[in-house]
Design an enzyme around this catalytic site. Sequence first.
Site, PDB file in Angstrom:
ATOM      1  N   GLU A 147       0.822  -1.214   0.000  1.00  0.00           N
ATOM      2  CA  GLU A 147       0.000   0.000   0.000  1.00  0.00           C
ATOM      3  C   GLU A 147       0.854   1.260   0.000  1.00  0.00           C
ATOM      4  O   GLU A 147       0.531   2.242  -0.689  1.00  0.00           O
ATOM      5  CB  GLU A 147      -0.942  -0.009   1.209  1.00  0.00           C
ATOM      6  CG  GLU A 147      -1.893  -1.190   1.267  1.00  0.00           C
ATOM      7  CD  GLU A 147      -2.708  -1.360  -0.003  1.00  0.00           C
ATOM      8  OE1 GLU A 147      -2.992  -0.346  -0.664  1.00  0.00           O
ATOM      9  OE2 GLU A 147      -3.054  -2.505  -0.333  1.00  0.00           O
ATOM     10  N   HIS A 150       2.017   2.121  -3.373  1.00  0.00           N
ATOM     11  CA  HIS A 150       1.023   2.866  -4.153  1.00  0.00           C
ATOM     12  C   HIS A 150       1.188   4.369  -3.934  1.00  0.00           C
ATOM     13  O   HIS A 150       1.109   5.163  -4.880  1.00  0.00           O
ATOM     14  CB  HIS A 150      -0.394   2.447  -3.744  1.00  0.00           C
ATOM     15  CG  HIS A 150      -0.882   1.199  -4.403  1.00  0.00           C
ATOM     16  ND1 HIS A 150      -0.858   1.013  -5.776  1.00  0.00           N
ATOM     17  CD2 HIS A 150      -1.431   0.065  -3.884  1.00  0.00           C
ATOM     18  CE1 HIS A 150      -1.361  -0.169  -6.067  1.00  0.00           C
ATOM     19  NE2 HIS A 150      -1.708  -0.770  -4.939  1.00  0.00           N
ATOM     20  N   GLU A 210      -0.637  -2.442  -9.824  1.00  0.00           N
ATOM     21  CA  GLU A 210      -0.659  -3.434  -8.746  1.00  0.00           C
ATOM     22  C   GLU A 210       0.626  -4.262  -8.751  1.00  0.00           C
ATOM     23  O   GLU A 210       1.185  -4.576  -7.694  1.00  0.00           O
ATOM     24  CB  GLU A 210      -1.879  -4.344  -8.885  1.00  0.00           C
ATOM     25  CG  GLU A 210      -3.204  -3.669  -8.582  1.00  0.00           C
ATOM     26  CD  GLU A 210      -3.297  -3.169  -7.156  1.00  0.00           C
ATOM     27  OE1 GLU A 210      -2.750  -3.833  -6.249  1.00  0.00           O
ATOM     28  OE2 GLU A 210      -3.900  -2.102  -6.944  1.00  0.00           O
TER      29      GLU A 210
END
Length: 258
Positions: A147, A150, A210
Site C-alpha cells: 500500500e 502505491h 498493482e
Amino acid sequence: MEEKAKMRRLSTWKLKLRMFLATVLLFGLIYAILMVVGSILGLGGPLFYALLGFGVIFLQYLISPKIVELTMNVHYVSEAEAPRLHAMVDELARRAGIPKPMVGIAEIALPNAFAFGRTKADGRVCVTRGILNLLDEEELRAVLGHEISHIKHSDMIVMTLVSAVPLICYYIFWSTVFSRDDEANLVGIAALIAYFIGQLIVLFISRTREYYADQGSVEIGGQPHKLASALYKLVLRLSPVQQGRPETGRGCQGLLPE
C-alpha cells in the site's frame, strides 16, 4: 461456522453497496446540477461536456478521501492506540522515501488494506479489523509495504488522471445522443468507441500499478514470501469454501492428492 460465513457475506455485500450508492448518488447529483446549469445557459455541445468531465474528475480528486473515509468507516489511530501498526508504517515510509502516511483502521470484518489520498504528503493507509485478525505481523508488514508503494508511485493521482479520458469520452457521447446532426452522431459514436477502449486501457494500467506495488513491497520490505503468504490467506478467507459454499469451490479439486 455457516452462520458466520453468511454474516461475512452480508457485511461484504453491504459494504460494496454502500460504496456504490454513495458514489452514484454524489456524482449523479453533481452531474444533474451541472446539466441544469448548462441547459439554462444554453450550453450542451461536446466542448461543454468535455469541460464537465474535467470538472467532475477534479471534484472527485478533491473529495474522494472523504468519500472513502465515510463509506469504509475509517477512523485514524494515534501511536498510543496502535504502536506496532504505526511503527511498521513509519519504517516502511522511511524506506520508501515518503512522508509517513496517516494510519487508519476500518471496523469491518472483510480483510483488506488500502491506500488513498491526494498526494504523497496527504497519503493515508488503512487496514480493516478483519485483516488485523487474519495476518501475522510480518505478513501485515508486507501488505502495508504494498500500500505504501502505491503512495510512493503516486498511483492515486495516476489513476485519477487516466480515468478522466474515458469519462470525458462518455460525456461527449451523451451530448450527442439526441442530436439530429449526422456529424454530431459520428462524433458520438467515435467517443463511445474511445470510451470502451479507454476503459480497457485503464484496467490494464490499474493491473500494472498493482504489479509495481507488489515489487515495491519487496523492495522496501524484503520479504516476498510473506507477501505471498498474506495473499494466500486473503484468497483462502474469501474463497467459497471458507464462506460456507464448498460446492462452488471444487474447481481445482483435481489438483489435490487423494
